[in-house]
Design a protein around this motif. Structure first.
Motif, PDB file in Angstrom:
ATOM      1  N   TYR B  33      -7.556  -6.821 -10.695  1.00  0.00           N
ATOM      2  CA  TYR B  33      -7.901  -5.484 -10.206  1.00  0.00           C
ATOM      3  C   TYR B  33      -7.980  -5.495  -8.676  1.00  0.00           C
ATOM      4  O   TYR B  33      -8.284  -6.522  -8.062  1.00  0.00           O
ATOM      5  CB  TYR B  33      -9.273  -5.054 -10.740  1.00  0.00           C
ATOM      6  N   TYR B  35     -10.009  -3.024  -5.811  1.00  0.00           N
ATOM      7  CA  TYR B  35     -10.935  -1.951  -5.509  1.00  0.00           C
ATOM      8  C   TYR B  35     -11.038  -1.848  -3.998  1.00  0.00           C
ATOM      9  O   TYR B  35     -10.723  -2.801  -3.272  1.00  0.00           O
ATOM     10  CB  TYR B  35     -12.328  -2.248  -6.071  1.00  0.00           C
ATOM     11  N   PHE B  45     -11.971   2.330  -7.593  1.00  0.00           N
ATOM     12  CA  PHE B  45     -10.921   1.629  -8.320  1.00  0.00           C
ATOM     13  C   PHE B  45      -9.552   2.021  -7.762  1.00  0.00           C
ATOM     14  O   PHE B  45      -9.286   3.198  -7.510  1.00  0.00           O
ATOM     15  CB  PHE B  45     -11.007   1.984  -9.792  1.00  0.00           C
ATOM     16  N   SER B  48      -5.299  -1.710 -11.896  1.00  0.00           N
ATOM     17  CA  SER B  48      -5.487  -2.872 -12.761  1.00  0.00           C
ATOM     18  C   SER B  48      -4.119  -3.387 -13.181  1.00  0.00           C
ATOM     19  O   SER B  48      -3.142  -2.633 -13.253  1.00  0.00           O
ATOM     20  CB  SER B  48      -6.341  -2.523 -13.984  1.00  0.00           C
ATOM     21  N   SER B  55      -1.527  -1.674 -15.475  1.00  0.00           N
ATOM     22  CA  SER B  55      -2.032  -1.069 -16.696  1.00  0.00           C
ATOM     23  C   SER B  55      -2.708   0.269 -16.425  1.00  0.00           C
ATOM     24  O   SER B  55      -2.703   1.150 -17.282  1.00  0.00           O
ATOM     25  CB  SER B  55      -2.984  -2.006 -17.434  1.00  0.00           C
ATOM     26  N   GLU B  56      -3.264   0.416 -15.247  1.00  0.00           N
ATOM     27  CA  GLU B  56      -3.830   1.701 -14.866  1.00  0.00           C
ATOM     28  C   GLU B  56      -3.930   1.769 -13.356  1.00  0.00           C
ATOM     29  O   GLU B  56      -4.111   0.740 -12.708  1.00  0.00           O
ATOM     30  CB  GLU B  56      -5.211   1.901 -15.485  1.00  0.00           C
ATOM     31  N   SER B  95     -10.813 -10.645 -14.632  1.00  0.00           N
ATOM     32  CA  SER B  95     -11.621 -10.826 -15.836  1.00  0.00           C
ATOM     33  C   SER B  95     -10.790 -11.557 -16.875  1.00  0.00           C
ATOM     34  O   SER B  95      -9.559 -11.451 -16.892  1.00  0.00           O
ATOM     35  CB  SER B  95     -12.123  -9.484 -16.376  1.00  0.00           C
ATOM     36  N   THR B  97     -10.616 -11.119 -20.090  1.00  0.00           N
ATOM     37  CA  THR B  97      -9.977 -10.182 -21.014  1.00  0.00           C
ATOM     38  C   THR B  97     -10.121  -8.783 -20.442  1.00  0.00           C
ATOM     39  O   THR B  97     -10.792  -8.572 -19.437  1.00  0.00           O
ATOM     40  CB  THR B  97     -10.646 -10.231 -22.406  1.00  0.00           C
ATOM     41  N   GLY B  98      -9.511  -7.837 -21.114  1.00  0.00           N
ATOM     42  CA  GLY B  98      -9.610  -6.455 -20.651  1.00  0.00           C
ATOM     43  C   GLY B  98     -10.576  -5.631 -21.457  1.00  0.00           C
ATOM     44  O   GLY B  98     -10.633  -4.433 -21.306  1.00  0.00           O
ATOM     45  N   GLY B  99     -11.321  -6.279 -22.321  1.00  0.00           N
ATOM     46  CA  GLY B  99     -12.219  -5.544 -23.190  1.00  0.00           C
ATOM     47  C   GLY B  99     -13.322  -4.829 -22.449  1.00  0.00           C
ATOM     48  O   GLY B  99     -13.657  -5.172 -21.321  1.00  0.00           O
ATOM     49  N   LYS B 100     -13.872  -3.833 -23.109  1.00  0.00           N
ATOM     50  CA  LYS B 100     -14.885  -2.995 -22.470  1.00  0.00           C
ATOM     51  C   LYS B 100     -16.164  -3.759 -22.181  1.00  0.00           C
ATOM     52  O   LYS B 100     -16.973  -3.332 -21.372  1.00  0.00           O
ATOM     53  CB  LYS B 100     -15.198  -1.798 -23.363  1.00  0.00           C
ATOM     54  N   THR B 102     -16.417  -6.841 -21.005  1.00  0.00           N
ATOM     55  CA  THR B 102     -16.166  -7.986 -20.131  1.00  0.00           C
ATOM     56  C   THR B 102     -16.415  -7.606 -18.687  1.00  0.00           C
ATOM     57  O   THR B 102     -15.821  -6.656 -18.175  1.00  0.00           O
ATOM     58  CB  THR B 102     -14.721  -8.471 -20.280  1.00  0.00           C
ATOM     59  N   GLU B 103     -17.276  -8.387 -18.019  1.00  0.00           N
ATOM     60  CA  GLU B 103     -17.497  -8.101 -16.620  1.00  0.00           C
ATOM     61  C   GLU B 103     -16.345  -8.627 -15.782  1.00  0.00           C
ATOM     62  O   GLU B 103     -15.628  -9.546 -16.170  1.00  0.00           O
ATOM     63  CB  GLU B 103     -18.816  -8.732 -16.128  1.00  0.00           C
ATOM     64  N   ALA B 104     -16.163  -8.007 -14.628  1.00  0.00           N
ATOM     65  CA  ALA B 104     -15.166  -8.462 -13.677  1.00  0.00           C
ATOM     66  C   ALA B 104     -15.853  -9.309 -12.609  1.00  0.00           C
ATOM     67  O   ALA B 104     -16.996  -9.074 -12.248  1.00  0.00           O
ATOM     68  CB  ALA B 104     -14.462  -7.272 -13.036  1.00  0.00           C
TER      69      ALA B 104
END
Lengths: 111, 115
Positions: B33, B35, B45, B48, B55-56, B95, B97-100, B102-104
């Motif tokens: 990412y 920022y 942001f 990503s 991805s976004e 991070s 993983t990209g899961g919700k 998971t902290e960065a």
């Protein structure tokens, strides 16, 4: 859309007193909430997160946060503040591909 | 402890010039990412990146911005023609993983000053 709000730009506390830094959230679905701290001229450091389970989450440096679903809040707390806790604190919510941060709260702990 | 590293720590550039900000994410992380933070304000942001593609991206990340993972370790942010308002602290994060849930993990940042 996922978002968080930090209603206070600045929080001042005396050393040894308890501190609270406030955060409220607005999410669709389950909230995944985080607190980060930024010391002067430094990057963001992860403090703690709420995913599920106990509403009281314990993190680094003696910090904890209380998740309150009815009030949509995730306030950061510490029982006894230290001067070294003075920093900028950010609440964040995780979206699928990124993390959305609040505006930040500057905490000043005075001796 | 593994960490995200960013270079340079401070970059000064003239308006209209191209800049490349470099990042080395944590080695086993898969999501990256960028920022930015303007003068101690809100962390915003930008983009990503996963599996060698974006991805976004946010509305800030316009055609002047691009990202690349040129090799197995570096992750770069390029600004083609810098503007004064691009002056900010730019943070790279990664991070596993990209899961919700998971902290960065963030780098120390690169302070970009456009003059």
């Amino acid at each position: 859309a996922q978002s968080v709000a930090q209603p206070e730009d600045q929080v001042n506390v005396a050393e040894g007193n308890p501190l609270t830094v406030k955060c409220t959230y607005s999410v669709s679905g389950n909230p995944y909430l985080f607190w980060y701290v930024q010391y002067p001229n430094r990057g963001l450091q992860f403090l703690l997160k709420y995913i599920t389970g106990d509403n009281l989450v314990k993190g680094s440096y003696g910090f904890e946060a209380e998740f309150n679903k009815s009030q949509t809040s995730f306030h950061l707390k510490k029982p006894s503040a230290l001067v070294s806790d003075s920093a900028l604190y950010f609440c964040a919510v995780r979206a699928l591909n990124d993390m959305r941060f609040g505006a930040g709260t500057r905490l000043t702990v005075k001796p | 402890e593994p960490e995200v590293t960013q270079t340079p720590s401070h970059q000064v550039t003239q308006m209209g010039q191209e800049v490349i900000l470099r990042c080395v994410p944590i080695s086993n992380h898969l999501y990256f990412y960028w920022y930015r933070q303007i003068l101690g304000q809100k962390v915003e942001f930008l983009v990503s990146f996963y599996n060698n593609e974006i991805s976004e991206k946010s509305e800030i990340f316009d055609d002047q911005f691009s990202v690349e993972r040129p090799d197995g370790s570096n992750f770069t942010l390029k600004i083609r023609s810098t503007k004064l308002e691009d002056s900010a602290m730019y943070f790279c994060a990664s991070s596993p993983t990209g899961g919700k849930f998971t902290e960065a993990f963030f780098g120390q940042g690169t302070r970009l000053t456009v003059v």
